[in-house]
Design a protein around this motif. Sequence first.
Motif, short mmCIF file in Angstrom:
data_model
loop_
_atom_site.label_atom_id
_atom_site.label_comp_id
_atom_site.label_asym_id
_atom_site.label_seq_id
_atom_site.Cartn_x
_atom_site.Cartn_y
_atom_site.Cartn_z
N LEU A 1 45.78 36.75 40.41
CA LEU A 1 44.41 36.79 39.88
C LEU A 1 43.45 36.07 40.83
CD1 LEU A 1 45.13 36.05 36.11
CD2 LEU A 1 44.39 38.23 37.09
N TYR A 2 43.89 34.95 41.36
CA TYR A 2 43.01 34.20 42.27
C TYR A 2 42.79 34.95 43.58
CZ TYR A 2 41.29 30.49 45.29
OH TYR A 2 40.53 29.75 46.16
N ARG A 3 43.84 35.57 44.11
CA ARG A 3 43.72 36.27 45.39
C ARG A 3 42.80 37.50 45.29
NH1 ARG A 3 49.14 34.35 45.84
NH2 ARG A 3 49.96 36.12 44.65
N THR A 4 42.66 38.05 44.11
CA THR A 4 41.81 39.24 43.93
C THR A 4 40.48 38.89 43.26
OG1 THR A 4 42.96 39.72 41.85
CG2 THR A 4 43.76 40.83 43.84
N ARG A 5 40.15 37.61 43.19
CA ARG A 5 39.00 37.16 42.41
C ARG A 5 37.69 37.76 42.91
NH1 ARG A 5 40.42 33.85 46.26
NH2 ARG A 5 38.90 32.65 47.48
N ARG A 6 37.55 37.94 44.21
CA ARG A 6 36.29 38.46 44.74
C ARG A 6 36.05 39.89 44.28
NH1 ARG A 6 38.31 35.62 49.34
NH2 ARG A 6 37.06 33.77 49.81
N TRP A 7 37.11 40.63 44.09
CA TRP A 7 36.97 42.03 43.69
C TRP A 7 36.55 42.13 42.22
CZ3 TRP A 7 37.41 46.26 46.92
CH2 TRP A 7 37.79 45.96 48.24
N VAL B 1 29.98 40.55 37.69
CA VAL B 1 28.58 40.14 37.81
C VAL B 1 27.67 41.37 37.87
CG1 VAL B 1 26.91 39.01 39.31
CG2 VAL B 1 29.14 37.95 38.90
N LEU B 2 28.04 42.33 38.69
CA LEU B 2 27.19 43.51 38.86
C LEU B 2 27.11 44.35 37.59
CD1 LEU B 2 28.24 44.71 42.45
CD2 LEU B 2 26.19 43.44 41.78
N LEU B 3 28.26 44.59 36.95
CA LEU B 3 28.26 45.49 35.80
C LEU B 3 27.69 44.83 34.55
CD1 LEU B 3 31.63 47.41 36.27
CD2 LEU B 3 29.31 48.06 36.95
N VAL B 4 27.94 43.55 34.36
CA VAL B 4 27.34 42.87 33.22
C VAL B 4 25.82 42.85 33.37
CG1 VAL B 4 27.07 40.63 32.09
CG2 VAL B 4 29.35 41.48 32.62
N GLY B 5 25.35 42.57 34.57
CA GLY B 5 23.91 42.58 34.81
C GLY B 5 23.31 43.96 34.59
N ALA B 6 23.98 44.99 35.09
CA ALA B 6 23.49 46.36 34.93
C ALA B 6 23.49 46.78 33.46
CB ALA B 6 24.33 47.33 35.75
N HIS C 1 35.41 38.64 21.06
CA HIS C 1 36.53 39.30 21.74
C HIS C 1 36.11 39.91 23.07
CE1 HIS C 1 34.42 42.59 19.67
NE2 HIS C 1 34.85 43.35 20.64
N GLY C 2 34.81 40.27 23.18
CA GLY C 2 34.36 40.99 24.35
C GLY C 2 34.42 40.20 25.63
N LEU C 3 34.22 38.89 25.56
CA LEU C 3 34.27 38.09 26.78
C LEU C 3 35.61 38.24 27.48
CD1 LEU C 3 32.56 34.83 25.45
CD2 LEU C 3 31.63 36.42 27.16
N LEU C 4 36.70 38.12 26.74
CA LEU C 4 38.03 38.25 27.34
C LEU C 4 38.38 39.70 27.59
CD1 LEU C 4 40.64 36.86 28.24
CD2 LEU C 4 41.46 37.05 25.89
N GLU C 5 38.06 40.56 26.65
CA GLU C 5 38.43 41.97 26.75
C GLU C 5 37.78 42.63 27.96
OE1 GLU C 5 38.45 44.55 23.09
OE2 GLU C 5 36.73 45.43 24.14
N ILE C 6 36.48 42.44 28.11
CA ILE C 6 35.77 43.08 29.23
C ILE C 6 36.19 42.45 30.55
CG2 ILE C 6 33.50 43.53 30.21
CD1 ILE C 6 32.40 43.62 27.36
N THR C 7 36.47 41.16 30.55
CA THR C 7 36.97 40.53 31.78
C THR C 7 38.28 41.15 32.21
OG1 THR C 7 35.86 38.43 31.25
CG2 THR C 7 37.67 38.34 32.83
N CYS C 8 39.17 41.43 31.26
CA CYS C 8 40.43 42.08 31.60
C CYS C 8 40.18 43.45 32.22
CB CYS C 8 41.30 42.22 30.35
SG CYS C 8 42.01 40.67 29.76
N LEU C 9 39.21 44.17 31.67
CA LEU C 9 38.86 45.47 32.24
C LEU C 9 38.37 45.32 33.67
CD1 LEU C 9 38.33 48.51 32.01
CD2 LEU C 9 36.11 47.96 31.00
N PHE C 10 37.54 44.33 33.92
CA PHE C 10 37.05 44.10 35.28
C PHE C 10 38.19 43.70 36.21
CE2 PHE C 10 32.74 42.87 33.29
CZ PHE C 10 32.33 44.19 33.32
N VAL C 11 39.13 42.91 35.71
CA VAL C 11 40.28 42.53 36.53
C VAL C 11 41.08 43.76 36.92
CG1 VAL C 11 42.49 41.31 36.53
CG2 VAL C 11 40.45 40.18 35.64
N GLY C 12 41.37 44.62 35.92
CA GLY C 12 42.12 45.83 36.22
C GLY C 12 41.40 46.72 37.21
#
Length: 328
Positions: free
Chosen positions: A97-103, A109-114, A217-228
Amino acid sequence: MDLDAYLAERGGEWHRLEVLASRPKLVSPAEIDELVVLYQRAATHLSVLRSRSPDPVMLADLSRLVLAGRAAVTRSSGGFSWRPLLDFFAYRLPGALYRTRRWWGTLAVLLVGATAVMIWYMGSHPEVLALFAGPGDIDDVVSKSFVGYYSEYQAQNFALQVWTNNALLTAQCLAAGVLVLPVFYLLWSNMLNTAVVGGMMVSRGAGDTFVTYLAPHGLLEITCLFVGAGVGLRIGWAWIAPGPVRTRLQSLTAWVREGMVVAVGLVPTLAVAGCLEAFVTPSALPAPARIGIGAAVWLGFLFYALVWGREASERRPAGPESADLPTA
């Protein structure tokens, strides 16, 4: 056969096998894998020597070593151990997770803002919102459908349904990453649906209800989607720009392995998000308490991925970049 040359070539491997086989217990998965490989090689060497060398001393020594290696392999692989599982969640997953954090962080940041901009724009421009739903549909969503969705089914059944749906969407983002473009389509579809519902709520002055029922629930759920999605895009980038060290296939293979680590780790994380959505979001707790619970779990995940992930990556640099690949 030149025994001296053969011994000089293979002696290092035999000595390493003897060292590993003599240990009472191997705790590192890497050492266990090394033991198995060295044992297999030594068994092959013994077979070759038996057919080509009459030296009884070397044959006896190598036979003893192979027997010791076999016993060590059996001992190391026998019985159930929690250690590989603990090692996975303590080091491999947070490190990945840390090694892919920039992705995934950049995507977040971009999608939440949009999405926030789209919600504001649709809520402020009824004519745009009318392209997606009529006044009656909007009234239905705002008055009952949005809130009622979270309590329509029994909590345990709803949690399983949400878990399955979110895991499928996240898996699609991961798997589609090798083609890059499908990931953006999946993200756009999810972002547009969220923006339309949010725009409906904001247009009727129910923005606080939208946040209250999405945040727990959305904070964790959407973050998981962004990670994937982020890890999927990193896999796709691996064959587009493999770097100077590896071929495209080697780079892609290395990052696919990293992606599999993240995929497995997101399964229980999405289960937690599903439980939050089924048991916390529609609960009778005050809104600040529900949002606080969701925020605490989400911050815990970020700490695990970014703070502990950095420590885990330094302690066990097992990611693709540790093999002369550029940092993600």
